[in-house]
Every structure is written in C-alpha cells, then in structure tokens.
Design an enzyme around this catalytic site. Structure first.
Site, PDB file in Angstrom:
ATOM      1  N   LYS A 107      -1.924 -43.815 -19.835  1.00  0.00           N
ATOM      2  CA  LYS A 107      -1.811 -45.083 -19.163  1.00  0.00           C
ATOM      3  C   LYS A 107      -2.680 -46.052 -19.527  1.00  0.00           C
ATOM      4  CE  LYS A 107      -0.206 -42.529 -15.198  1.00  0.00           C
ATOM      5  NZ  LYS A 107       1.116 -42.945 -14.813  1.00  0.00           N
ATOM      6  N   GLY A 161       2.681 -35.834 -11.275  1.00  0.00           N
ATOM      7  CA  GLY A 161       0.938 -36.544 -11.396  1.00  0.00           C
ATOM      8  C   GLY A 161       0.239 -35.544 -10.623  1.00  0.00           C
ATOM      9  N   SER A 162       0.110 -35.763  -9.509  1.00  0.00           N
ATOM     10  CA  SER A 162      -1.148 -35.050  -8.707  1.00  0.00           C
ATOM     11  C   SER A 162      -0.585 -33.728  -8.243  1.00  0.00           C
ATOM     12  CB  SER A 162      -1.467 -35.816  -7.507  1.00  0.00           C
ATOM     13  OG  SER A 162      -2.057 -36.950  -7.997  1.00  0.00           O
ATOM     14  N   LYS A 175      17.847 -44.145  -5.850  1.00  0.00           N
ATOM     15  CA  LYS A 175      18.824 -44.400  -4.886  1.00  0.00           C
ATOM     16  C   LYS A 175      19.291 -46.099  -5.325  1.00  0.00           C
ATOM     17  CE  LYS A 175      19.776 -40.811  -1.668  1.00  0.00           C
ATOM     18  NZ  LYS A 175      19.977 -40.364  -0.389  1.00  0.00           N
ATOM     19  N   ASP A 185       0.686 -35.089 -15.578  1.00  0.00           N
ATOM     20  CA  ASP A 185      -0.505 -35.801 -15.805  1.00  0.00           C
ATOM     21  C   ASP A 185      -1.723 -34.798 -15.844  1.00  0.00           C
ATOM     22  OD1 ASP A 185       0.611 -38.194 -15.323  1.00  0.00           O
ATOM     23  OD2 ASP A 185      -0.211 -38.803 -13.391  1.00  0.00           O
ATOM     24  N   GLY A 240       5.058 -38.718  -6.303  1.00  0.00           N
ATOM     25  CA  GLY A 240       5.152 -37.995  -5.009  1.00  0.00           C
ATOM     26  C   GLY A 240       5.736 -36.502  -5.233  1.00  0.00           C
TER      27      GLY A 240
END
Length: 316
Positions: free
Chosen positions: A101, A255-256, A185, A44, A234
């Site tokens: 996005k 992402g972050s 999972k 990102d 995450g």
C-alpha cells in the site's frame, strides 16, 4: 493474454496500443495481472510469518503494510507505507505475488515500491492521504495499481487515472462487512441504471462522474466495470467472503479479519475455501465450521464511528 484483455472489452478504451509485443509494464500486462487473481483471496500481512501463513492457506497474493487496518485505526497518527526492508523480506520468502500500500497521492512512495519490484500497488485510503485532492497518475507506472471505490463515479475516475483493479472500500479495520455490501450494491446498481439510460443521459453521467464518455459506454457494453472488482473492508469470516462473491465480487481482500483473530491459520484456509466455492452452500458451511466465532476479531459497529474516523471518505 491478448484474448483475456479482449474478453474484458478493454481494447476500446485503454490509451496504449495492445497489438504490440507483451512487455513488462505495458497496459496489456498491467490489466491482465489482476484478471489472474480472480476467484482468489488477497491477505493483508505485516511480516514474513503472516505471509507464509497466507501462502500456505492458498492466498493468491499478499498485501504488505506496516500495521493491519484495525491497528491503524486504533493507533492514530500518520499511517505510511511499510518498511521496504520488510516488503523485500516477504518477497524473498514466498512465491505468490506481493502487493503493498501507498498513501493516496504519494507519487514517490509508489515510485519506491515500483523500484523494489512489488507486483501491484494499492493506493489506499487505509493510510493517511498525502494529497487530499488528487490521486496518483497511474499511467506513468509499469506496475499495476488497485484503488478503492464506494460508487461507480469513484471507480470510473480511478480507472481513468490508470487503475488496473478496483476494490470496494468498505470500512477497513472494523470486521464489519456491512459497508462492503453497501458499496458493492451501489456500484452494481449504478451500472444497471446506466444500461437503462438514453445516450444523452449517459453523457450527462459522464460529465457528473468527470470521466470520458468512452468509459461509460464501455461499462454499459460490458454490463460491469471494465476492470476486475474485488470486495474489501470488514470481511472477517468465510460467510462474509461467500456473501461478497454472491453479490458479484471477482475476489476478496481480507485485512484485519485473519490476523486479528485468534485462529489465523485455519481462518485463512476457511476464507480461501469459501471464496473458491461460494456457489456451493455445503462447502461454505464446511468452511464456516472450521472457525470459531469466539475467536473472531472484535468487530466495530460502523454507527459508533465519528465522521472523522471513517476511512472510506478519503480519496473521492
């Protein structure tokens, strides 16, 4: 490219004929593009500087958005697609593919990005949904789409709508990989359950998932999702990336985790290194040593989030 698509088993499900010439926007091209991203990292970015860091680090593509997921979460309000001028600047400054996005269900944000010439569109729960009930019909577009999923039903519904790629939703903007682990999972576990079912039970599952029976059968035949499945949500360290690859991800979205850290340049390179060499713990160790935990983004405990603060519940 035809051989790649045949290897994925998509010929028995996709609605367009795949024996035609390779044309921009054909089903074959849209489903082949994500396959070429396998084993890589998509990062990102919000500006040209970050995009150049990502390219230098070895990212296979960048995802342009107005704010990083962590900032979207903190700022509140309505999160929309990035400024087309910024996306265009990024496209003109780097050589790797550029994704962007759009809001869930926002047909015209997607049309704008297609006209702009992005390489892929992410119909993303990170942005504020434009339609609470329906996703975009992605078959109408020449550009490929990626969608998030928490379970097999969500994944197969998005593929039925025309998604060329799936990613785990995780919980974006938290720096906490636990939800991405859970979603990967769940998807893989539900595929294993499908494989062990009788035909009658699979037909019931298709009705439950609200998808054609053919895509359920194709999933069973392949023993995996019929499209590329990346991990997202995450991921903040090389170890996180290696863990998700070990769990069966085809690649990684970050992402972050990179640009909210205090060492983005080296962290980007370390995550690429760990993703490409996840089967070798010694190399992953080298990658982990490249970063400092004290410089990682400040994470958020998922349990501390209120139900209305969860991004993953958007777009089922």
């Amino acid at each position: 490219m035809r051989d790649i698509i045949k290897d994925q088993g998509l010929l028995s499900f996709l609605p367009q004929k795949l024996d035609a010439e390779l044309v921009q926007g054909s089903t074959m091209v849209k489903h082949a593009f994500p396959i070429f991203q396998k084993g890589g990292v998509v990062m990102d970015v919000t500006n040209v500087t970050q995009a150049e860091i990502a390219e230098d680090a070895g990212a296979t593509a960048v995802m342009v958005l107005d704010k990083l997921p962590y900032d979207v979460r903190k700022s509140g309000g309505v999160a929309r697609m990035a400024d087309p001028k910024i996306i265009e600047e990024v496209m003109n400054s780097i050589t790797i593919p550029v994704m962007a996005k759009v809001r869930i269900g926002h047909y015209y944000e997607a049309k704008i990005l297609e006209a702009l010439g992005v390489d892929m569109i992410d119909e993303s729960e990170v942005l504020t949904p434009a339609d609470e009930e329906h996703h975009i019909n992605k078959w109408e577009f020449k550009v490929p789409f990626v969608n998030g999923a928490r379970n097999l039903g969500e994944a197969l519904r998005r593929i039925t709508e025309g998604a060329s790629m799936i990613r785990t939703k995780g919980e974006a903007g938290t720096g906490n990989v636990s939800e991405a682990v859970k979603h990967m999972k769940i998807i893989n576990g539900e595929i294993r359950s499908l494989i062990s079912m009788s035909e009658e039970d699979r037909m019931k599952k298709a009705r439950e998932y609200q998808v054609p029976y053919q895509i359920v059968e194709l999933t069973v035949k392949l023993g995996r999702l019929p499209v590329v499945n990346f991990a997202a949500g995450g991921i903040a360290t090389p170890a996180d990336a290696a863990l998700m690859m070990w769990l069966g991800a085809d690649g990684i979205f970050v992402g972050s985790g990179i640009f909210k850290s205090q060492d983005p340049d080296v962290r980007a390179k370390a995550i690429v290194l760990a993703t490409a060499n996840w089967e070798d713990p010694e190399i992953v160790l080298e990658a982990q040593k490249m970063i400092s935990e004290s410089k990682s983004m400040m994470g958020i405990d998922i349990k501390a989030l209120k139900p209305e603060e969860l991004l993953q519940v958007r777009g089922q």
